[in-house]
Design an enzyme around this catalytic site. Sequence first.
Site, PDB file in Angstrom:
ATOM      1  N   LYS A 116       4.864  -4.663   5.208  1.00 18.37           N
ATOM      2  CA  LYS A 116       4.564  -5.965   4.626  1.00 18.37           C
ATOM      3  C   LYS A 116       5.547  -7.044   5.060  1.00 18.37           C
ATOM      4  O   LYS A 116       5.178  -8.203   5.239  1.00 18.37           O
ATOM      5  CB  LYS A 116       4.529  -5.853   3.105  1.00 18.37           C
ATOM      6  N   GLU A 200       9.018 -10.636  -3.761  1.00 22.57           N
ATOM      7  CA  GLU A 200       8.184 -11.824  -3.755  1.00 22.57           C
ATOM      8  C   GLU A 200       8.328 -12.560  -5.070  1.00 22.57           C
ATOM      9  O   GLU A 200       8.508 -11.942  -6.131  1.00 22.57           O
ATOM     10  CB  GLU A 200       6.693 -11.475  -3.560  1.00 22.57           C
ATOM     11  N   HIS A 235      -1.459  -3.338 -11.177  1.00 20.06           N
ATOM     12  CA  HIS A 235      -1.685  -3.586  -9.747  1.00 20.06           C
ATOM     13  C   HIS A 235      -2.810  -2.757  -9.150  1.00 20.06           C
ATOM     14  O   HIS A 235      -3.045  -2.811  -7.946  1.00 20.06           O
ATOM     15  CB  HIS A 235      -0.392  -3.364  -8.931  1.00 20.06           C
ATOM     16  N   ARG A 297      -8.051  -1.185   7.327  1.00 20.99           N
ATOM     17  CA  ARG A 297      -9.025  -0.115   7.072  1.00 20.99           C
ATOM     18  C   ARG A 297     -10.170  -0.688   6.259  1.00 20.99           C
ATOM     19  O   ARG A 297     -10.164  -1.874   5.900  1.00 20.99           O
ATOM     20  CB  ARG A 297      -8.363   1.012   6.278  1.00 20.99           C
TER      21      ARG A 297
END
Length: 613
Positions: A116, A200, A235, A297
């Site tokens: 990421k 983040e 999440h 994917r």
Amino acid sequence: MLQSLLIANRGEIACRIIRTARRLGIRTVAVYSDADADALHVRSADEAVHIGPSPVRESYLLGDRIIAAAKSTGAQAIHPGYGFLSENAQFAQAVIDAGLIWVGPNPSSITAMGLKDAAKTLMQAAGVPTTPGYLGDDQASERLKAEADAIGYPVLIKAVAGGGGKGMRKVDAAADFADALLSCQREAASSFGNDQVLLEKWVTNPRHIEVQVFGDSHGNVVHLFERDCSLQRRHQKVIEEAPAPGMDEDTRTAICQAAVRAAKAVDYVGAGTIEFIADGSEGLRADRIWFMEMNTRLQVEHPVTEEITGQDLVEWQLRVASGEPLPRRQEDLSINGWAMEARLYAEDPIRGFLPSIGTLETFELGEGCRIDTGVQQGAVISPFYDPMIAKVIAHGPTRDAARETLTAALDDTAIWPLRTNAGFLVKALEHPDFVAARLDTGLIGREGDALMPPARPDDEALADAAIALVEADGLSGFRLNAPLKREARFLLDGAAITVTFDPRQGEAQDDKDDVLVAQGGQVWRLAPWRVAGVSGGGASDGAILSPMPGRIIAVAVVAGDSVTKGQKLVTLEAMKMEHSLTAPFDGTVAELNAAEGGQVSEGTLLVKIDKAD
């Protein structure tokens, strides 16, 4: 077009791929572990190969065995599905090096987007807006803590190699950072073999918006519009829909074009998803939407895109892997109506969403929806894999129409003896904020108690069940001048209840000596008091039992410790997730039978707490 295909996956997605491959005339090969020897995907394929024991690290994650299975069966190509090895660049390259076709993006694209932090740096260079945060290589806990302090709380810790909601922790205060970081790193290492994280800024009123992209080997890249996946629990996506509520055409154009730029930046081939986080406090605006990550994917929620575009994305994958250009140009694609998908899990919301394992003695899903599943009645849900048992997908001309169809199908779902989240999903779909499309990723966290399914059926359903029980016992006849109402005592999930009923009316499903009561997606078993017993023990008397088979990964107390209500005692790893067991009240650790690294069975006594005076 390909002639033969091995699916390097299991369950629902393997069955989904087999369905399209069969329609295209492609021979399919399944792989399976010990636990999946009789699984639906194995019986659906033209051929199947055993690849190892039940744990994923000894079967579905062994790329060399999967490649060997493909070569031994004459398969031309390997489709990885989602999860497992689907985003493993080394495996993708090994497939290609073995002379097989990889149904997925180039390994270099997987590598570019797989971490990421590196992906965000690449996106910044491509002009794609990214969320503020820390992407550095320095992973010392002191440095990460300092960066989090500088960003300002709340912050989000994310595994750089993560996905599926694993290896992610929201931290609300500086004092909580160290424990959250350790837990996140541990889960990331267990799930992905990489404990590196990024930070983040936590976005206020966050909405999860993602764009389906597709590329081919001829340089073409298109988008198939957006999906909204904001309804999440820890999440993990719960309900997804397409298109995104409140998305105007200008904002849609901006976000979809940014997604295409992101895909082109890595020469993307095949199906991919660009995930964005949006600050929804002032509605969806192009200047308040930031890149989060790319999934290289097919996504779990791809059916909602298929439903609104009329395209089969697995067919697109197979055609692109065969060297064909994309089946449609951008101008040929449009949005038709609305679609919603709910993920049906074998888990118990009332017990903290703990996975439920065992045999599906009753497996009845409501009508009117597309059902993507990898199980049938009689199948065994094991502790080795993700507990999702089906995806229920509704399509309609409007959002309200799709929501009502999905709600009705889940309401009519009856599964036993495993617990499911069907009742929870019904409550979520009927919640006023969801109905009004007032969405953000924290909705479930805020409204959790309001979304819990009822602990017992309503009086009318209980009366119907009581009648069925009495009739099954041969006591159903009523005599002239007999009372119109009767009372009977029964057990409902081990608790005694009294039911008042009219023996002349009602019906329910007779299950030997008991009756199954289904209502709102929930199922209960009603048993006559005379034949059932109440099992003792449980947290109410201080006995902390293992809720499922698993491995002890942390023990936070020793015998003799004083503990307070809610204090963490033991952390159990099962079904690829961590589960914290806590003290039910203030007291003292009287008995400790848990050791770090130990394997435990369901119902094992781990800790005994004596209540404080």
